[in-house]
Write a protein that holds these residues in place. Structure first.
Motif, PDB file in Angstrom:
ATOM      1  N   GLN A 109       0.823  -1.200   0.000  1.00  0.00           N
ATOM      2  CA  GLN A 109       0.000   0.000   0.000  1.00  0.00           C
ATOM      3  C   GLN A 109       0.869   1.266   0.000  1.00  0.00           C
ATOM      4  O   GLN A 109       0.554   2.244  -0.675  1.00  0.00           O
ATOM      5  CB  GLN A 109      -0.927  -0.011   1.222  1.00  0.00           C
ATOM      6  CG  GLN A 109      -1.967   1.081   1.203  1.00  0.00           C
ATOM      7  CD  GLN A 109      -2.901   0.976   2.384  1.00  0.00           C
ATOM      8  OE1 GLN A 109      -2.608   0.282   3.347  1.00  0.00           O
ATOM      9  NE2 GLN A 109      -4.016   1.680   2.299  1.00  0.00           N
ATOM     10  N   ILE A 110       1.975   1.242   0.729  1.00  0.00           N
ATOM     11  CA  ILE A 110       2.897   2.393   0.749  1.00  0.00           C
ATOM     12  C   ILE A 110       3.461   2.629  -0.647  1.00  0.00           C
ATOM     13  O   ILE A 110       3.533   3.782  -1.123  1.00  0.00           O
ATOM     14  CB  ILE A 110       4.021   2.164   1.783  1.00  0.00           C
ATOM     15  CG1 ILE A 110       3.462   2.261   3.191  1.00  0.00           C
ATOM     16  CG2 ILE A 110       5.159   3.147   1.585  1.00  0.00           C
ATOM     17  CD1 ILE A 110       4.435   1.845   4.271  1.00  0.00           C
ATOM     18  N   ARG A 111       3.842   1.582  -1.356  1.00  0.00           N
ATOM     19  CA  ARG A 111       4.375   1.735  -2.722  1.00  0.00           C
ATOM     20  C   ARG A 111       3.325   2.322  -3.665  1.00  0.00           C
ATOM     21  O   ARG A 111       3.613   3.211  -4.465  1.00  0.00           O
ATOM     22  CB  ARG A 111       4.846   0.394  -3.266  1.00  0.00           C
ATOM     23  CG  ARG A 111       6.152  -0.065  -2.705  1.00  0.00           C
ATOM     24  CD  ARG A 111       6.586  -1.328  -3.395  1.00  0.00           C
ATOM     25  NE  ARG A 111       7.818  -1.813  -2.804  1.00  0.00           N
ATOM     26  CZ  ARG A 111       8.446  -2.897  -3.218  1.00  0.00           C
ATOM     27  NH1 ARG A 111       7.942  -3.621  -4.201  1.00  0.00           N
ATOM     28  NH2 ARG A 111       9.565  -3.271  -2.651  1.00  0.00           N
ATOM     29  N   VAL A 112       2.083   1.803  -3.553  1.00  0.00           N
ATOM     30  CA  VAL A 112       1.018   2.293  -4.430  1.00  0.00           C
ATOM     31  C   VAL A 112       0.756   3.766  -4.158  1.00  0.00           C
ATOM     32  O   VAL A 112       0.633   4.583  -5.085  1.00  0.00           O
ATOM     33  CB  VAL A 112      -0.257   1.443  -4.247  1.00  0.00           C
ATOM     34  CG1 VAL A 112      -1.453   2.090  -4.933  1.00  0.00           C
ATOM     35  CG2 VAL A 112      -0.028   0.038  -4.783  1.00  0.00           C
ATOM     36  N   ARG A 113       0.667   4.158  -2.877  1.00  0.00           N
ATOM     37  CA  ARG A 113       0.433   5.572  -2.527  1.00  0.00           C
ATOM     38  C   ARG A 113       1.585   6.457  -3.003  1.00  0.00           C
ATOM     39  O   ARG A 113       1.358   7.564  -3.510  1.00  0.00           O
ATOM     40  CB  ARG A 113       0.265   5.712  -1.021  1.00  0.00           C
ATOM     41  CG  ARG A 113      -0.937   5.029  -0.456  1.00  0.00           C
ATOM     42  CD  ARG A 113      -2.164   5.841  -0.636  1.00  0.00           C
ATOM     43  NE  ARG A 113      -3.266   5.135   0.000  1.00  0.00           N
ATOM     44  CZ  ARG A 113      -4.504   5.491  -0.121  1.00  0.00           C
ATOM     45  NH1 ARG A 113      -4.830   6.516  -0.845  1.00  0.00           N
ATOM     46  NH2 ARG A 113      -5.449   4.787   0.465  1.00  0.00           N
ATOM     47  N   ALA A 114       2.805   5.972  -2.847  1.00  0.00           N
ATOM     48  CA  ALA A 114       3.966   6.767  -3.308  1.00  0.00           C
ATOM     49  C   ALA A 114       3.929   6.944  -4.809  1.00  0.00           C
ATOM     50  O   ALA A 114       4.211   8.043  -5.325  1.00  0.00           O
ATOM     51  CB  ALA A 114       5.257   6.082  -2.875  1.00  0.00           C
ATOM     52  N   ARG A 115       3.577   5.884  -5.544  1.00  0.00           N
ATOM     53  CA  ARG A 115       3.475   5.985  -6.994  1.00  0.00           C
ATOM     54  C   ARG A 115       2.358   6.954  -7.406  1.00  0.00           C
ATOM     55  O   ARG A 115       2.528   7.765  -8.350  1.00  0.00           O
ATOM     56  CB  ARG A 115       3.225   4.619  -7.599  1.00  0.00           C
ATOM     57  CG  ARG A 115       3.265   4.630  -9.113  1.00  0.00           C
ATOM     58  CD  ARG A 115       3.195   3.246  -9.682  1.00  0.00           C
ATOM     59  NE  ARG A 115       4.415   2.518  -9.345  1.00  0.00           N
ATOM     60  CZ  ARG A 115       4.535   1.190  -9.404  1.00  0.00           C
ATOM     61  NH1 ARG A 115       3.513   0.460  -9.781  1.00  0.00           N
ATOM     62  NH2 ARG A 115       5.656   0.606  -9.095  1.00  0.00           N
ATOM     63  N   GLN A 116       1.238   6.916  -6.675  1.00  0.00           N
ATOM     64  CA  GLN A 116       0.145   7.847  -6.979  1.00  0.00           C
ATOM     65  C   GLN A 116       0.587   9.288  -6.740  1.00  0.00           C
ATOM     66  O   GLN A 116       0.279  10.185  -7.534  1.00  0.00           O
ATOM     67  CB  GLN A 116      -1.073   7.538  -6.103  1.00  0.00           C
ATOM     68  CG  GLN A 116      -1.837   6.299  -6.525  1.00  0.00           C
ATOM     69  CD  GLN A 116      -2.971   5.963  -5.574  1.00  0.00           C
ATOM     70  OE1 GLN A 116      -3.089   6.562  -4.498  1.00  0.00           O
ATOM     71  NE2 GLN A 116      -3.801   5.000  -5.963  1.00  0.00           N
TER      72      GLN A 116
END
Length: 121
Positions: A108-115
């Motif tokens: 989830q942290i990776r997805v939020r950072a990518r967003q």
């Protein structure tokens, strides 16, 4: 030694030679309407027992009680063993669940950072 033997016999005599009636009466009354409809009749049974028979019954009941207590102790130790094994299994399940949750949080942290990176550009 003889004194201990005598006291042991005295205990046995006292335990098994308690005064009791020489006749056992068993009554079974089933007065419900269903029992009468099924043709069940009340039972009255009278049995005369000798002293040997009463002593044998007493010995059997004491021995069966001993066996039941021993089986209960074995069952109690089995329940304790099951609790230990289940505790190990539950701790393993908790460890696996925490590991999976940690992996989901990292994802989830990776997805939020990518967003955030895509919106900043």
């Amino acid at each position: 030694m003889a004194r201990q033997h005598r006291s042991w016999l005295h205990v046995l005599r006292w335990k098994f030679a308690k005064p009791s009636s020489k006749t056992i009466v068993i009554h079974h009354n089933n007065d419900s309407e269903n029992a009468r409809g099924l043709g069940i009749t009340p039972i009255s049974l009278e049995i005369s027992l000798s002293e040997e028979d009463r002593a044998a019954i007493k010995i059997q009941s004491v021995f069966r009680g001993h066996l039941a207590r021993r089986a209960f102790r074995a069952l109690r130790s089995l329940v304790k063993l099951q609790a230990v094994v289940r505790g190990v299994c539950v701790r393993r399940q908790a460890r696996i669940a925490l590991h999976c949750m940690n992996a989901l949080v990292r994802l989830q942290i990776r997805v939020r950072a990518r967003q955030l990176l895509n919106t900043a550009v």
